[in-house]
Scaffold this active site. Sequence first.
Site, PDB file in Angstrom:
ATOM      1  N   ASP A 316       0.857  -1.175   0.000  1.00  0.00           N
ATOM      2  CA  ASP A 316       0.000   0.000   0.000  1.00  0.00           C
ATOM      3  C   ASP A 316       0.903   1.238   0.000  1.00  0.00           C
ATOM      4  O   ASP A 316       2.100   1.145   0.302  1.00  0.00           O
ATOM      5  CB  ASP A 316      -0.891  -0.034   1.244  1.00  0.00           C
ATOM      6  CG  ASP A 316      -1.710   1.222   1.389  1.00  0.00           C
ATOM      7  OD1 ASP A 316      -2.325   1.652   0.397  1.00  0.00           O
ATOM      8  OD2 ASP A 316      -1.721   1.797   2.495  1.00  0.00           O
ATOM      9  N   ASP A 518      -1.773  -0.775   5.847  1.00  0.00           N
ATOM     10  CA  ASP A 518      -1.889  -0.134   7.157  1.00  0.00           C
ATOM     11  C   ASP A 518      -2.980  -0.747   8.018  1.00  0.00           C
ATOM     12  O   ASP A 518      -3.243  -0.263   9.114  1.00  0.00           O
ATOM     13  CB  ASP A 518      -2.105   1.383   7.004  1.00  0.00           C
ATOM     14  CG  ASP A 518      -3.402   1.720   6.284  1.00  0.00           C
ATOM     15  OD1 ASP A 518      -3.651   2.905   6.028  1.00  0.00           O
ATOM     16  OD2 ASP A 518      -4.183   0.790   5.975  1.00  0.00           O
TER      17      ASP A 518
END
Length: 631
Positions: A316, A518
């Site tokens: 990400d 995350d």
Amino acid sequence: MFAPAEVRWAAAALALFAAALPLDLLGAPAWTWAPLYALTYAAGGWEPALEGLRALREKRLDVDLLMVAAALGAAGIGQVLDGALLIVIFATSGALEAVADARTADSVRALLDLTPHRASRVRADGAEEVVPAADLRPGEVIAVRPGERVGADGRVIEGAGEVDQASVTGEPLPKAKEVGDEVFAGTVNGTGMLRVEVERDPGDSVIARIVAMVEEATRTKAGTQLFIEKVEQRYSIGMVAATVALFAVPLLWGAALEPTLMRAMTFMIVASPCALVLATMPPMLAAIANAGRHGVLVKSARALERLALCDRVALDKTGTLTEGSPRLADVRPLAGGPLDENGLLALAAAAENPSEHPLAAAVVQGARARGLPIAPAAEFAAAPGRGVAATVDGRRVEVGSPARLLGEGTAAAAAAGEAGVLEERGRTAVAVLVDGEPAGVLGVADRLRPEAAAAVSRLAALTGAPPLLLTGDNPRAAEHAAAGTGITDVRAGLLPEDKVAAVRSAENAGRRVLMVGDGVNDAPALAAAGCGMAMGGAGSDLALESADAAVVRDELIAVPAAVSLARRARALVVQNLVIASAFIAGLVVWDLAGTLPLPLAVAGHEGSTVLVALNGLRLLGERAWRNAAGG
């Protein structure tokens, strides 16, 4: 060393054997050494015999019981010395395993010692009282003086100081803390008086979570271990049947009793799968414990196995490659305008100061970093999607989206041009108007982590494939982040389900994907990947629940280190299986094709068991992590 009971009983058996052996070898009367041998059998054999009988009651055949039976069988045919030697070596092997297990557990539980047992709680009237740290609850305030450990995870509400966070974040230098900053239980306040508002229960602190997660992981078993244990029972039954056949068949053909029984018992000893059973878990548990000490929580031994097998990494952007918090990057007043950089930023920060928006916080923080005074704002108003407006020193200041604030005219066109340049560079542009006229543009960016490029390069080298960037951000910001880290395969503007589709596509192509995110909008992809690793920051609930592992210290460079350590653990498992199999095969062939002395059989069998256990525990040391982290 002597804390485990197994060590104390093994030491007693060894001492008794050492006292009996010279008397036996020197031809002393049997009454002088026979009782000592009997006590040796009792001290070293009672515990494995009891465990073996309990297993037998549950219809399981335990190798411990086989070893004790072999020792008693040797004594029954007059080989008391050989049986006692088997007991001593077997007990010593068990003691070493107990020490190894204790060391693995202690290396993690030592983290709990970092958390203070007492804390100074501040009452409503301002007075302080010393209370057990376990009694602290969210919302309460504690006082932390210089030299004291912080009693709970929380946030500074008064004071400033420098806190040594090495036990939690690994940072080598103390970190400055002021109002609004987060502090963790167990860290040491070096300078300054702090008042901290407790945000988590003591049992939910970062350190407590590390311990709980690693202890949970040590209770699980890798797929390899589960397979070995499944085979072990059938193998043990087959080994006992082979032992009986090796004893009975020669007797039917007229062989002598004593040498036939000795050969059969020797076979039972050397064919026992003790070393095979211990081949898997010591390396896995050592790797899990070591990773936990360095802030990487691996949920289970099976998760560690999956991590070792990953050959493609998907990352990400926001909060993973980047720091996840916007920072002021550019201040661009309009050419020929009335304001310079500092004047433009001071007015914008004053207008943004009452706002809670992350972009507003970045502007205010940028002004404070330059030492600019932030004037009070009056008539503050915020419009979602547009920005904020306030009166600062008699001037009406508007800060917000260029598309919403900028109208027509020369100044507006110039400001729009500046905003376009910043957006091309991956910035978020913020327009500033003073008394209705464009005064300049600010650029806010989510900065790359300092170690992002090195982590991406290391992951590419480990997996043999370049990492993949999956982000919901706009393509320009994604390309900017990719260019700074060396990533060439970029997928931008993705929804959570699009990330899942990208991960599954790679998995369907034969790749084992490690997804690093995350732990919030990346949760579906973390769950869909072969292995998910969350950048957990301070150990957020979602990060720990969504993934197979979490980087508690929020350091991206720990991801390739964890992959490398997991691969080293898997390599040691393979080594151990080869060592154990080679010892068993060699000793069995020796016993069947020739004459293998019982003492040598005992030494070879137990030696291989100790060897594979100690080989796996090499991953417990600090050097193993340094090597995994690339030195």
